[in-house]
Design an enzyme around this catalytic site. Sequence first.
Site, PDB file in Angstrom:
ATOM      1  N   ASP A  68       0.855  -1.197   0.000  1.00 10.20           N
ATOM      2  CA  ASP A  68       0.000   0.000   0.000  1.00 10.20           C
ATOM      3  C   ASP A  68       0.886   1.240   0.000  1.00 10.20           C
ATOM      4  O   ASP A  68       1.697   1.437   0.893  1.00 10.20           O
ATOM      5  CB  ASP A  68      -0.931  -0.014   1.222  1.00 10.20           C
ATOM      6  CG  ASP A  68      -2.115   0.927   1.038  1.00 10.20           C
ATOM      7  OD1 ASP A  68      -1.899   2.096   0.638  1.00 10.20           O
ATOM      8  OD2 ASP A  68      -3.258   0.509   1.272  1.00 10.20           O
TER       9      ASP A  68
ATOM     10  N   HIS B  25       2.523   8.535   4.765  1.00  9.14           N
ATOM     11  CA  HIS B  25       1.669   9.672   5.156  1.00  9.14           C
ATOM     12  C   HIS B  25       2.372  10.471   6.255  1.00  9.14           C
ATOM     13  O   HIS B  25       2.275  11.693   6.298  1.00  9.14           O
ATOM     14  CB  HIS B  25       0.333   9.172   5.722  1.00  9.14           C
ATOM     15  CG  HIS B  25      -0.693   8.843   4.676  1.00  9.14           C
ATOM     16  ND1 HIS B  25      -1.375   9.811   3.982  1.00  9.14           N
ATOM     17  CD2 HIS B  25      -1.155   7.650   4.217  1.00  9.14           C
ATOM     18  CE1 HIS B  25      -2.225   9.227   3.139  1.00  9.14           C
ATOM     19  NE2 HIS B  25      -2.104   7.909   3.260  1.00  9.14           N
TER      20      HIS B  25
ATOM     21  N   SER C 107      -7.156   4.334  -1.327  1.00 13.63           N
ATOM     22  CA  SER C 107      -6.996   2.869  -1.334  1.00 13.63           C
ATOM     23  C   SER C 107      -8.313   2.154  -1.628  1.00 13.63           C
ATOM     24  O   SER C 107      -8.297   0.991  -2.046  1.00 13.63           O
ATOM     25  CB  SER C 107      -6.430   2.379  -0.004  1.00 13.63           C
ATOM     26  OG  SER C 107      -5.096   2.775   0.108  1.00 13.63           O
TER      27      SER C 107
ATOM     28  N   ASP D 180      -1.239  -0.081  -4.796  1.00 17.09           N
ATOM     29  CA  ASP D 180      -2.493   0.562  -5.173  1.00 17.09           C
ATOM     30  C   ASP D 180      -2.278   2.008  -5.627  1.00 17.09           C
ATOM     31  O   ASP D 180      -3.049   2.549  -6.395  1.00 17.09           O
ATOM     32  CB  ASP D 180      -3.523   0.481  -4.033  1.00 17.09           C
ATOM     33  CG  ASP D 180      -2.955   0.890  -2.681  1.00 17.09           C
ATOM     34  OD1 ASP D 180      -1.746   1.211  -2.589  1.00 17.09           O
ATOM     35  OD2 ASP D 180      -3.732   0.905  -1.709  1.00 17.09           O
ATOM     36  N   HIS D 181      -1.183   2.612  -5.130  1.00 19.12           N
ATOM     37  CA  HIS D 181      -0.840   4.004  -5.460  1.00 19.12           C
ATOM     38  C   HIS D 181       0.482   4.333  -4.783  1.00 19.12           C
ATOM     39  O   HIS D 181       0.993   3.520  -4.006  1.00 19.12           O
ATOM     40  CB  HIS D 181      -1.927   4.977  -4.954  1.00 19.12           C
ATOM     41  CG  HIS D 181      -2.216   4.803  -3.495  1.00 19.12           C
ATOM     42  ND1 HIS D 181      -1.384   5.276  -2.514  1.00 19.12           N
ATOM     43  CD2 HIS D 181      -3.221   4.149  -2.854  1.00 19.12           C
ATOM     44  CE1 HIS D 181      -1.880   4.942  -1.329  1.00 19.12           C
ATOM     45  NE2 HIS D 181      -2.987   4.236  -1.500  1.00 19.12           N
TER      46      HIS D 181
HETATM   47 ZN   LIG Z   1      -2.959   6.154   2.171  1.00 20.00          ZN
END
Ligand SMILES: [Zn+2]
Length: 454
Positions: A50, A280, A94, A318-319
């Site tokens: 993730d 993050h 997500s 996912d990114h």
């Molecule tokens: Zn995130």
Amino acid sequence: MHNLRNKSYKQILILIIILSIFFQTSAYIMASANDNNRNQVKNIILLIGDGMGTSHITLGRISKGSNLHMNSMSYNGFATTHPIPQEKKWVTDSAAAGTALATGNKTYNGYISVDVDQKPLETILEKALKSDRSVGLVTTARITHATPAAFASHNSSRDAENQIAKETIGKGINVLLGGGRGHFLPKSDNGKREDDKNLINSAKNLGYEYVESRKELNKINKGNILGLFNDGHMNYEIDRDKSNEPSIAEMTTKAVKLLNQNKKGFFLMVEGGRIDQASHANDPATAALDIVAFDDAVKVALDFAKKDKNTLVIVTADHETGGMSLGANGIYNFKPEELKKQKSSLEKLLPTLTEDNYEKEIEEKLGITLSEEENKEIINSFKEKEEITKFLTDIINKRSNTGWTSRGHTAADVPIKAYGPGAERFSTYMDNTDINKIMTELLNLTGRKIKRAA
Ligand SMILES: [Zn+2]
């Protein structure tokens, strides 16, 4: 005499023709048998880092000091990550990206495997279940968090994790390992559920073995399992109590062992869920260790696939999170050795800091000796929690020369890595929904065949 010689010539000629037809045919049969073997995908292990962009993979490799297992995978491609294009937002969350990978459909951010009209979209996990395969979800985040939720449930709100927990439990998923115990327990039992239901008891009634420690996990050798190892997300690898919480590689090992008992095959999704959250937080040392831990789970999958030969392993993300760069501010250097000094995530350290203990704690946990100027600055920043977070984040990133452009996600494409039968299909640039479509096709789970199986 002449006639006789002519006759035997003819016989030899016929024999040669017969033999050559025989050898050609048998060679053809053997070749097509090999082709069939090569194309047969019995099991799929999909590993999602993730928030893991290309810089993250580099960060993992440089921090580890040797190459990552995922970099040894035979076929490499790239995928888009954006949510439904009509929105023109380009940056996914997500939930929408998980929906793309789980269902092969684009949707809005925040949506869990429902289309733009909030209608459920069947997931590859649900299709695999219908085809009598075993299925499993492993994550270091809450098992109800967006990525695993996108495989197990349908909801127009990713935040409805109490509902998602209930749907996940009732689906007959064979292996569920991760965090998020709070969403399975009522408020009266220190949980987060408002319906006063104890879903752990419900799961046991449905035949699940329930575990919540590494030791208990080790004891399970068959059947369906629900393992919830933390009330919230599992700990970052840097903070993990290794005697109590299993690693993502240990969870993957157990999942593969249990799922592989089904002769019809399995589908397993493994998420390195907290690479995203460390990013993050712009906390590179914490992200690095979670990437390496995720890569150890990739090794478990690859080792199994190499022996099994009918297992396709796919690694993707996912990114990208954070817009991370290794080297920043025009300086041609990156110092991974500075990251190695860190012994705690910023998330865990920050709430423990006081004006009395900060100097010692920062020295011990971050390996940073504050300069006189920095000391003055930190004293001032104690007034605001946000200030001190920013102060410490800046300090660790300055020392390792790591750059971040965001505390959120970015629109960057993500890598795809594949190994095993069908892996060559992923060796191109594709939309993230195509990853699902190819997996579905390789597992023979396209619509028509599903109806027959169900
Ligand atoms: Zn995130």
